[in-house]
Design a protein around this motif. Structure first.
Motif, PDB file in Angstrom:
ATOM      1  N   GLY A  35      38.033  44.459  32.007  1.00 20.85           N
ATOM      2  CA  GLY A  35      37.648  45.590  32.850  1.00 20.85           C
ATOM      3  C   GLY A  35      37.302  45.135  34.253  1.00 20.85           C
ATOM      4  O   GLY A  35      36.998  43.961  34.488  1.00 20.85           O
ATOM      5  N   TRP A  36      37.384  46.064  35.184  1.00 20.12           N
ATOM      6  CA  TRP A  36      36.881  45.878  36.542  1.00 20.12           C
ATOM      7  C   TRP A  36      35.760  46.892  36.772  1.00 20.12           C
ATOM      8  O   TRP A  36      35.900  48.081  36.431  1.00 20.12           O
ATOM      9  CB  TRP A  36      37.982  46.100  37.573  1.00 20.12           C
ATOM     10  CG  TRP A  36      38.976  44.989  37.681  1.00 20.12           C
ATOM     11  CD1 TRP A  36      40.196  44.910  37.069  1.00 20.12           C
ATOM     12  CD2 TRP A  36      38.830  43.783  38.454  1.00 20.12           C
ATOM     13  NE1 TRP A  36      40.822  43.736  37.408  1.00 20.12           N
ATOM     14  CE2 TRP A  36      40.018  43.027  38.268  1.00 20.12           C
ATOM     15  CE3 TRP A  36      37.842  43.269  39.295  1.00 20.12           C
ATOM     16  CZ2 TRP A  36      40.220  41.789  38.871  1.00 20.12           C
ATOM     17  CZ3 TRP A  36      38.051  42.048  39.893  1.00 20.12           C
ATOM     18  CH2 TRP A  36      39.232  41.315  39.693  1.00 20.12           C
ATOM     19  N   PHE A  37      34.689  46.404  37.354  1.00 20.95           N
ATOM     20  CA  PHE A  37      33.561  47.235  37.740  1.00 20.95           C
ATOM     21  C   PHE A  37      33.267  46.971  39.214  1.00 20.95           C
ATOM     22  O   PHE A  37      33.733  45.978  39.775  1.00 20.95           O
ATOM     23  CB  PHE A  37      32.324  46.888  36.906  1.00 20.95           C
ATOM     24  CG  PHE A  37      32.407  47.317  35.467  1.00 20.95           C
ATOM     25  CD1 PHE A  37      33.210  46.618  34.568  1.00 20.95           C
ATOM     26  CD2 PHE A  37      31.703  48.410  35.007  1.00 20.95           C
ATOM     27  CE1 PHE A  37      33.303  47.015  33.237  1.00 20.95           C
ATOM     28  CE2 PHE A  37      31.780  48.816  33.679  1.00 20.95           C
ATOM     29  CZ  PHE A  37      32.576  48.109  32.798  1.00 20.95           C
ATOM     30  N   PHE A  47      32.049  51.615  36.420  1.00 20.77           N
ATOM     31  CA  PHE A  47      33.364  51.296  35.868  1.00 20.77           C
ATOM     32  C   PHE A  47      34.460  51.686  36.842  1.00 20.77           C
ATOM     33  O   PHE A  47      34.392  52.745  37.480  1.00 20.77           O
ATOM     34  CB  PHE A  47      33.546  52.051  34.550  1.00 20.77           C
ATOM     35  CG  PHE A  47      34.936  52.016  34.004  1.00 20.77           C
ATOM     36  CD1 PHE A  47      35.783  53.102  34.164  1.00 20.77           C
ATOM     37  CD2 PHE A  47      35.404  50.897  33.341  1.00 20.77           C
ATOM     38  CE1 PHE A  47      37.068  53.075  33.660  1.00 20.77           C
ATOM     39  CE2 PHE A  47      36.687  50.859  32.835  1.00 20.77           C
ATOM     40  CZ  PHE A  47      37.521  51.957  32.991  1.00 20.77           C
ATOM     41  N   VAL A  48      35.491  50.856  36.923  1.00 20.25           N
ATOM     42  CA  VAL A  48      36.641  51.128  37.779  1.00 20.25           C
ATOM     43  C   VAL A  48      37.921  51.284  36.955  1.00 20.25           C
ATOM     44  O   VAL A  48      38.618  52.289  37.035  1.00 20.25           O
ATOM     45  CB  VAL A  48      36.837  50.013  38.824  1.00 20.25           C
ATOM     46  CG1 VAL A  48      38.114  50.245  39.635  1.00 20.25           C
ATOM     47  CG2 VAL A  48      35.631  49.918  39.744  1.00 20.25           C
ATOM     48  N   ALA A  49      38.216  50.268  36.142  1.00 20.15           N
ATOM     49  CA  ALA A  49      39.462  50.280  35.380  1.00 20.15           C
ATOM     50  C   ALA A  49      39.339  49.304  34.228  1.00 20.15           C
ATOM     51  O   ALA A  49      38.548  48.359  34.280  1.00 20.15           O
ATOM     52  CB  ALA A  49      40.643  49.897  36.262  1.00 20.15           C
ATOM     53  N   TYR A  80      44.603  41.549  37.076  1.00 15.90           N
ATOM     54  CA  TYR A  80      44.731  41.949  38.473  1.00 15.90           C
ATOM     55  C   TYR A  80      44.232  43.374  38.678  1.00 15.90           C
ATOM     56  O   TYR A  80      44.241  44.190  37.755  1.00 15.90           O
ATOM     57  CB  TYR A  80      46.195  41.879  38.907  1.00 15.90           C
ATOM     58  CG  TYR A  80      46.851  40.551  38.680  1.00 15.90           C
ATOM     59  CD1 TYR A  80      47.629  40.318  37.551  1.00 15.90           C
ATOM     60  CD2 TYR A  80      46.690  39.512  39.602  1.00 15.90           C
ATOM     61  CE1 TYR A  80      48.230  39.093  37.334  1.00 15.90           C
ATOM     62  CE2 TYR A  80      47.291  38.286  39.385  1.00 15.90           C
ATOM     63  CZ  TYR A  80      48.064  38.083  38.251  1.00 15.90           C
ATOM     64  OH  TYR A  80      48.663  36.865  38.042  1.00 15.90           O
ATOM     65  N   LEU A  81      43.844  43.648  39.903  1.00 12.51           N
ATOM     66  CA  LEU A  81      43.549  45.014  40.304  1.00 12.51           C
ATOM     67  C   LEU A  81      44.217  45.244  41.657  1.00 12.51           C
ATOM     68  O   LEU A  81      43.763  44.710  42.674  1.00 12.51           O
ATOM     69  CB  LEU A  81      42.038  45.263  40.408  1.00 12.51           C
ATOM     70  CG  LEU A  81      41.651  46.726  40.693  1.00 12.51           C
ATOM     71  CD1 LEU A  81      41.991  47.608  39.484  1.00 12.51           C
ATOM     72  CD2 LEU A  81      40.158  46.834  41.014  1.00 12.51           C
ATOM     73  N   GLN A  82      45.299  46.009  41.637  1.00 12.74           N
ATOM     74  CA  GLN A  82      45.983  46.370  42.868  1.00 12.74           C
ATOM     75  C   GLN A  82      45.331  47.637  43.410  1.00 12.74           C
ATOM     76  O   GLN A  82      45.278  48.653  42.721  1.00 12.74           O
ATOM     77  CB  GLN A  82      47.469  46.622  42.600  1.00 12.74           C
ATOM     78  CG  GLN A  82      48.255  47.073  43.816  1.00 12.74           C
ATOM     79  CD  GLN A  82      48.356  46.003  44.881  1.00 12.74           C
ATOM     80  OE1 GLN A  82      48.607  44.844  44.574  1.00 12.74           O
ATOM     81  NE2 GLN A  82      48.156  46.381  46.143  1.00 12.74           N
ATOM     82  N   TYR A  95      33.633  43.246  40.241  1.00 16.84           N
ATOM     83  CA  TYR A  95      33.445  42.284  39.164  1.00 16.84           C
ATOM     84  C   TYR A  95      34.497  42.488  38.085  1.00 16.84           C
ATOM     85  O   TYR A  95      34.795  43.629  37.717  1.00 16.84           O
ATOM     86  CB  TYR A  95      32.079  42.471  38.504  1.00 16.84           C
ATOM     87  CG  TYR A  95      30.896  42.266  39.421  1.00 16.84           C
ATOM     88  CD1 TYR A  95      30.374  43.316  40.172  1.00 16.84           C
ATOM     89  CD2 TYR A  95      30.287  41.014  39.518  1.00 16.84           C
ATOM     90  CE1 TYR A  95      29.291  43.132  41.007  1.00 16.84           C
ATOM     91  CE2 TYR A  95      29.199  40.823  40.360  1.00 16.84           C
ATOM     92  CZ  TYR A  95      28.710  41.886  41.095  1.00 16.84           C
ATOM     93  OH  TYR A  95      27.624  41.695  41.912  1.00 16.84           O
ATOM     94  N   CYS A  96      35.027  41.406  37.561  1.00 19.86           N
ATOM     95  CA  CYS A  96      35.829  41.540  36.348  1.00 19.86           C
ATOM     96  C   CYS A  96      34.968  41.148  35.160  1.00 19.86           C
ATOM     97  O   CYS A  96      33.988  40.411  35.293  1.00 19.86           O
ATOM     98  CB  CYS A  96      37.118  40.736  36.413  1.00 19.86           C
ATOM     99  SG  CYS A  96      36.944  38.978  36.213  1.00 19.86           S
ATOM    100  N   ALA A  97      35.328  41.679  34.016  1.00 22.27           N
ATOM    101  CA  ALA A  97      34.543  41.473  32.807  1.00 22.27           C
ATOM    102  C   ALA A  97      35.466  41.433  31.601  1.00 22.27           C
ATOM    103  O   ALA A  97      36.539  42.047  31.609  1.00 22.27           O
ATOM    104  CB  ALA A  97      33.513  42.585  32.656  1.00 22.27           C
TER     105      ALA A  97
END
Length: 124
Positions: A35-37, A47-49, A80-82, A95-97
């Motif tokens: 996840g990305w936060f 939370f983002v994705a 990745y987060l585009q 942050y990635c988790a």
């Protein structure tokens, strides 16, 4: 044990794009959903994705849907987060988790491992 290191943050103008990367250590990366936060000043981490362990399922916060894309390369132990069409309100530490479940979660408490974060600043 999983160690996560984010990179790719920076300063960008509104409407621009950035690609965040999160490199994971360990041989079991493919068994973790990721996840990305993000956390803006004086706000809660949100939370983002998220993406399932296989990459077959993704989920996004409404605020980023249609602008951000999460993906992963299990051969490279990287997620990745585009981020496209960035807005000033996207400014935050990202942050990635990792969670040791296979399925997507939007809950911070589900995630066992966290990176140190990377700053994203979007100017207007």
């Amino acid at each position: 044990q999983v160690q996560l290191v984010e990179s790719g943050g920076g300063l960008v103008q509104a409407g621009g794009s950035l690609r965040l990367s999160c490199a994971a250590s360990g041989r079991t990366f493919s068994s973790y959903a990721m996840g990305w936060f993000r956390q803006a000043p004086r706000k809660e981490r949100e939370f983002v994705a998220a993406i399932s362990s296989s990459g077959g399922a993704t989920y996004y916060a409404d605020s980023v849907k249609g602008r951000f894309t999460i993906s992963r390369d299990n051969a490279k132990n990287t997620v990745y987060l585009q981020m496209n069409s960035l807005k000033p309100e996207d400014t935050a530490v990202y942050y990635c988790a990792a969670t040791s479940t296979y399925i997507i979660s939007t809950m911070r408490a589900s995630y066992n491992y966290w990176g140190q974060g990377t700053q994203v600043t979007v100017s207007s």
